[in-house]
Scaffold this motif. Structure first.
Motif, PDB file in Angstrom:
ATOM      1  N   ALA A  48       0.729  -1.312  -0.068  1.00  9.29           N
ATOM      2  CA  ALA A  48       0.081  -0.029   0.038  1.00  9.29           C
ATOM      3  C   ALA A  48       0.873   1.228  -0.019  1.00  9.29           C
ATOM      4  CB  ALA A  48      -0.723  -0.066   1.209  1.00  9.29           C
ATOM      5  N   THR A  49       0.269   2.429  -0.441  1.00  2.87           N
ATOM      6  CA  THR A  49       1.075   3.631  -0.685  1.00  2.87           C
ATOM      7  C   THR A  49       0.107   4.695  -0.131  1.00  2.87           C
ATOM      8  OG1 THR A  49       2.302   2.990  -2.346  1.00  2.87           O
ATOM      9  CG2 THR A  49       2.057   5.350  -2.075  1.00  2.87           C
ATOM     10  N   ILE A  50       0.533   5.816   0.590  1.00  3.32           N
ATOM     11  CA  ILE A  50      -0.122   6.798   0.987  1.00  3.32           C
ATOM     12  C   ILE A  50       0.627   8.184   0.662  1.00  3.32           C
ATOM     13  CG2 ILE A  50       0.753   6.939   3.169  1.00  3.32           C
ATOM     14  CD1 ILE A  50      -2.020   8.053   4.215  1.00  3.32           C
ATOM     15  N   ILE A  51      -0.184   9.151  -0.433  1.00  2.00           N
ATOM     16  CA  ILE A  51       0.639   9.873  -0.744  1.00  2.00           C
ATOM     17  C   ILE A  51       0.628  11.330  -0.009  1.00  2.00           C
ATOM     18  CG2 ILE A  51       0.724  11.742  -2.916  1.00  2.00           C
ATOM     19  CD1 ILE A  51       1.124   8.816  -3.582  1.00  2.00           C
ATOM     20  N   SER A  52       1.792  12.099   0.219  1.00  5.13           N
ATOM     21  CA  SER A  52       1.958  13.050   1.086  1.00  5.13           C
ATOM     22  C   SER A  52       0.884  14.375   0.700  1.00  5.13           C
ATOM     23  CB  SER A  52       3.404  13.409   0.929  1.00  5.13           C
ATOM     24  OG  SER A  52       3.789  13.873  -0.250  1.00  5.13           O
ATOM     25  N   VAL A  53       0.946  14.556  -0.523  1.00  5.37           N
ATOM     26  CA  VAL A  53       0.133  15.822  -0.981  1.00  5.37           C
ATOM     27  C   VAL A  53      -1.275  15.654  -0.608  1.00  5.37           C
ATOM     28  CG1 VAL A  53      -0.659  17.304  -2.704  1.00  5.37           C
ATOM     29  CG2 VAL A  53       1.803  16.442  -2.876  1.00  5.37           C
ATOM     30  N   ASP A  54      -1.802  14.922  -0.503  1.00  5.02           N
ATOM     31  CA  ASP A  54      -3.490  14.602  -0.546  1.00  5.02           C
ATOM     32  C   ASP A  54      -3.826  13.702   0.457  1.00  5.02           C
ATOM     33  OD1 ASP A  54      -4.188  13.364  -3.785  1.00  5.02           O
ATOM     34  OD2 ASP A  54      -2.999  12.841  -2.340  1.00  5.02           O
ATOM     35  N   GLY A  55      -2.960  12.645   0.934  1.00  5.84           N
ATOM     36  CA  GLY A  55      -3.278  11.532   1.851  1.00  5.84           C
ATOM     37  C   GLY A  55      -4.070  10.474   1.002  1.00  5.84           C
ATOM     38  N   SER A  56      -4.096  10.580  -0.151  1.00  8.97           N
ATOM     39  CA  SER A  56      -4.892   9.540  -1.100  1.00  8.97           C
ATOM     40  C   SER A  56      -3.915   8.219  -1.041  1.00  8.97           C
ATOM     41  CB  SER A  56      -4.892   9.894  -2.682  1.00  8.97           C
ATOM     42  OG  SER A  56      -3.527  10.064  -3.133  1.00  8.97           O
ATOM     43  N   THR A  57      -4.725   7.182  -1.077  1.00 11.90           N
ATOM     44  CA  THR A  57      -4.066   5.829  -0.997  1.00 11.90           C
ATOM     45  C   THR A  57      -4.150   4.826  -1.998  1.00 11.90           C
ATOM     46  OG1 THR A  57      -6.096   5.024   0.115  1.00 11.90           O
ATOM     47  CG2 THR A  57      -4.551   5.808   1.597  1.00 11.90           C
ATOM     48  N   ASN A  58      -3.460   3.794  -2.103  1.00  9.19           N
ATOM     49  CA  ASN A  58      -3.722   2.942  -3.077  1.00  9.19           C
ATOM     50  C   ASN A  58      -3.122   1.521  -2.671  1.00  9.19           C
ATOM     51  OD1 ASN A  58      -0.961   2.394  -4.167  1.00  9.19           O
ATOM     52  ND2 ASN A  58      -0.976   4.542  -4.962  1.00  9.19           N
ATOM     53  N   TYR A  59      -3.733   0.500  -2.987  1.00  8.25           N
ATOM     54  CA  TYR A  59      -3.368  -1.062  -2.446  1.00  8.25           C
ATOM     55  C   TYR A  59      -3.298  -1.850  -3.603  1.00  8.25           C
ATOM     56  CZ  TYR A  59      -5.384   1.240   1.670  1.00  8.25           C
ATOM     57  OH  TYR A  59      -5.525   2.058   3.042  1.00  8.25           O
ATOM     58  N   ALA A  60      -2.540  -2.980  -3.177  1.00  8.79           N
ATOM     59  CA  ALA A  60      -2.455  -4.048  -3.966  1.00  8.79           C
ATOM     60  C   ALA A  60      -3.748  -4.772  -3.957  1.00  8.79           C
ATOM     61  CB  ALA A  60      -1.427  -5.166  -3.625  1.00  8.79           C
ATOM     62  N   THR A  68      -5.371  -1.281   5.802  1.00  8.45           N
ATOM     63  CA  THR A  68      -5.690   0.061   5.647  1.00  8.45           C
ATOM     64  C   THR A  68      -4.338   0.768   6.025  1.00  8.45           C
ATOM     65  OG1 THR A  68      -7.903  -0.034   6.219  1.00  8.45           O
ATOM     66  CG2 THR A  68      -6.893   2.181   6.728  1.00  8.45           C
ATOM     67  N   ILE A  69      -3.943   1.963   5.063  1.00  4.73           N
ATOM     68  CA  ILE A  69      -2.532   2.477   5.346  1.00  4.73           C
ATOM     69  C   ILE A  69      -2.808   3.918   5.687  1.00  4.73           C
ATOM     70  CG2 ILE A  69      -2.218   3.271   3.125  1.00  4.73           C
ATOM     71  CD1 ILE A  69       0.784   3.034   3.287  1.00  4.73           C
ATOM     72  N   SER A  70      -2.372   4.293   6.890  1.00  6.06           N
ATOM     73  CA  SER A  70      -2.645   5.940   7.172  1.00  6.06           C
ATOM     74  C   SER A  70      -1.171   6.561   7.725  1.00  6.06           C
ATOM     75  CB  SER A  70      -3.672   5.660   8.329  1.00  6.06           C
ATOM     76  OG  SER A  70      -3.133   5.045   9.583  1.00  6.06           O
ATOM     77  N   ARG A  71      -1.376   7.574   8.162  1.00  8.60           N
ATOM     78  CA  ARG A  71      -0.107   8.398   8.542  1.00  8.60           C
ATOM     79  C   ARG A  71      -0.627   9.502   9.465  1.00  8.60           C
ATOM     80  NH1 ARG A  71       2.652  10.503   3.252  1.00  8.60           N
ATOM     81  NH2 ARG A  71       4.073  11.386   4.552  1.00  8.60           N
ATOM     82  N   ASP A  72       0.508   9.945  10.247  1.00  8.82           N
ATOM     83  CA  ASP A  72       0.297  10.874  11.246  1.00  8.82           C
ATOM     84  C   ASP A  72       1.659  11.769  11.090  1.00  8.82           C
ATOM     85  OD1 ASP A  72       0.226  12.474  13.403  1.00  8.82           O
ATOM     86  OD2 ASP A  72      -0.652  11.264  14.710  1.00  8.82           O
ATOM     87  N   ASP A  73       1.566  12.784  10.398  1.00  9.70           N
ATOM     88  CA  ASP A  73       2.605  13.359  10.087  1.00  9.70           C
ATOM     89  C   ASP A  73       3.242  14.377  10.976  1.00  9.70           C
ATOM     90  OD1 ASP A  73       1.895  14.537   6.687  1.00  9.70           O
ATOM     91  OD2 ASP A  73       2.660  12.715   7.315  1.00  9.70           O
ATOM     92  N   ALA A  74       2.465  14.518  12.327  1.00  4.74           N
ATOM     93  CA  ALA A  74       3.026  15.063  13.502  1.00  4.74           C
ATOM     94  C   ALA A  74       3.758  14.170  14.218  1.00  4.74           C
ATOM     95  CB  ALA A  74       1.784  15.661  14.405  1.00  4.74           C
ATOM     96  N   LYS A  75       3.769  12.968  14.090  1.00  5.79           N
ATOM     97  CA  LYS A  75       4.370  11.905  14.670  1.00  5.79           C
ATOM     98  C   LYS A  75       5.441  11.090  13.617  1.00  5.79           C
ATOM     99  CE  LYS A  75       0.818  10.762  18.124  1.00  5.79           C
ATOM    100  NZ  LYS A  75      -0.091   9.856  18.704  1.00  5.79           N
ATOM    101  N   ASN A  76       5.661  11.720  12.673  1.00  3.58           N
ATOM    102  CA  ASN A  76       6.490  10.909  11.741  1.00  3.58           C
ATOM    103  C   ASN A  76       6.227   9.425  11.487  1.00  3.58           C
ATOM    104  OD1 ASN A  76       7.573  13.556  11.197  1.00  3.58           O
ATOM    105  ND2 ASN A  76       9.484  13.176  11.626  1.00  3.58           N
ATOM    106  N   THR A  77       4.864   9.235  11.524  1.00  4.43           N
ATOM    107  CA  THR A  77       4.608   7.656  11.629  1.00  4.43           C
ATOM    108  C   THR A  77       3.595   7.299  10.629  1.00  4.43           C
ATOM    109  OG1 THR A  77       5.034   7.686  14.195  1.00  4.43           O
ATOM    110  CG2 THR A  77       3.730   5.927  13.121  1.00  4.43           C
ATOM    111  N   VAL A  78       3.984   6.133  10.042  1.00  8.14           N
ATOM    112  CA  VAL A  78       3.080   5.706   9.112  1.00  8.14           C
ATOM    113  C   VAL A  78       2.540   4.130   9.590  1.00  8.14           C
ATOM    114  CG1 VAL A  78       4.670   4.395   7.578  1.00  8.14           C
ATOM    115  CG2 VAL A  78       2.520   4.845   6.547  1.00  8.14           C
ATOM    116  N   TYR A  79       1.166   3.932   9.315  1.00  9.43           N
ATOM    117  CA  TYR A  79       0.779   2.661   9.885  1.00  9.43           C
ATOM    118  C   TYR A  79      -0.026   1.795   8.935  1.00  9.43           C
ATOM    119  CZ  TYR A  79       0.514   5.868  14.063  1.00  9.43           C
ATOM    120  OH  TYR A  79       0.763   6.642  14.992  1.00  9.43           O
ATOM    121  N   LEU A  80      -0.164   0.368   9.276  1.00 13.48           N
ATOM    122  CA  LEU A  80      -0.597  -0.350   8.345  1.00 13.48           C
ATOM    123  C   LEU A  80      -1.530  -1.194   9.273  1.00 13.48           C
ATOM    124  CD1 LEU A  80      -0.810  -1.601   5.544  1.00 13.48           C
ATOM    125  CD2 LEU A  80       0.702  -3.299   6.099  1.00 13.48           C
ATOM    126  N   GLN A  81      -2.824  -1.108   9.124  1.00 12.94           N
ATOM    127  CA  GLN A  81      -3.771  -1.943   9.650  1.00 12.94           C
ATOM    128  C   GLN A  81      -4.198  -3.118   9.206  1.00 12.94           C
ATOM    129  OE1 GLN A  81      -5.158  -1.501  13.022  1.00 12.94           O
ATOM    130  NE2 GLN A  81      -6.248  -3.579  12.634  1.00 12.94           N
TER     131      GLN A  81
END
Length: 117
Positions: A48-60, A68-81
Motif C-alpha cells: 500500500a501507498t499513501i501520498i504526501s500531498v493529499d493523503g490518497s491511498t492505493n493498495y495491491a 488500511t494505510i494511514s499516516r500521522d505527520d505530526a508523529k512522523n509515523t505511517v501505519y498499516l492496519q
C-alpha cells in the motif's frame, strides 16, 4: 535517516495486527510512504501507498478491503492496519519513503509477520 518498523509478530489466522513505522532524518511530511512485503522465496511486493500531498491511498488488489494505510505527520509515523490475516500474509513487512520525483528512497529494516495457528 532511519525508518523503524514495529508491531510485527505471530498471529492466528483471522486476527489483526497494526504495524507502525517511524521516520527520522528526512522530511517525513513531504514523502510518499509505502509498505512492502517479502514472503520466503518470493519477490518483494508493494502492499500500500499513501501520498504526501493529499493523503490518497492505493493498495495491491489482494489487500484491498483488508489492509488500511494511514499516516500521522505530526508523529512522523505511517501505519498499516491488517485485518483478516491469513497464512499467505506471512512475510517481512518493510516501510518505504520516497521523495518527489524519486529524489530519495529510504527503506526500513523490516518487521516479521507470521500468521499461523
Amino acid at each position: 535517516v532511519q525508518l523503524v518498523e514495529s508491531g510485527g509478530g505471530l498471529v492466528q489466522p483471522g486476527r489483526s495486527l497494526r504495524l507502525s513505522c517511524v521516520g527520522t532524518g528526512f522530511t517525513f511530511s513531504s514523502s510518499d510512504m509505502s509498505w512492502y512485503r517479502q514472503a520466503p522465496g518470493k519477490e518483494r511486493e508493494l502492499v500500500a501507498t499513501i501520498i504526501s500531498v493529499d493523503g490518497s491511498t492505493n493498495y495491491a488488489d489482494s489487500m484491498k478491503g483488508r489492509f488500511t494505510i494511514s499516516r500521522d505527520d505530526a508523529k512522523n509515523t505511517v501505519y498499516l492496519q491488517m485485518n483478516s490475516l491469513g497464512p499467505d500474509d506471512t512475510a517481512v513487512y518493510y516501510c518505504n519513503a520516497k521523495g518527489k520525483g524519486g529524489r530519495y528512497v529510504f527503506w526500513g529494516q523490516g518487521t516479521q509477520v507470521t500468521v499461523s495457528s
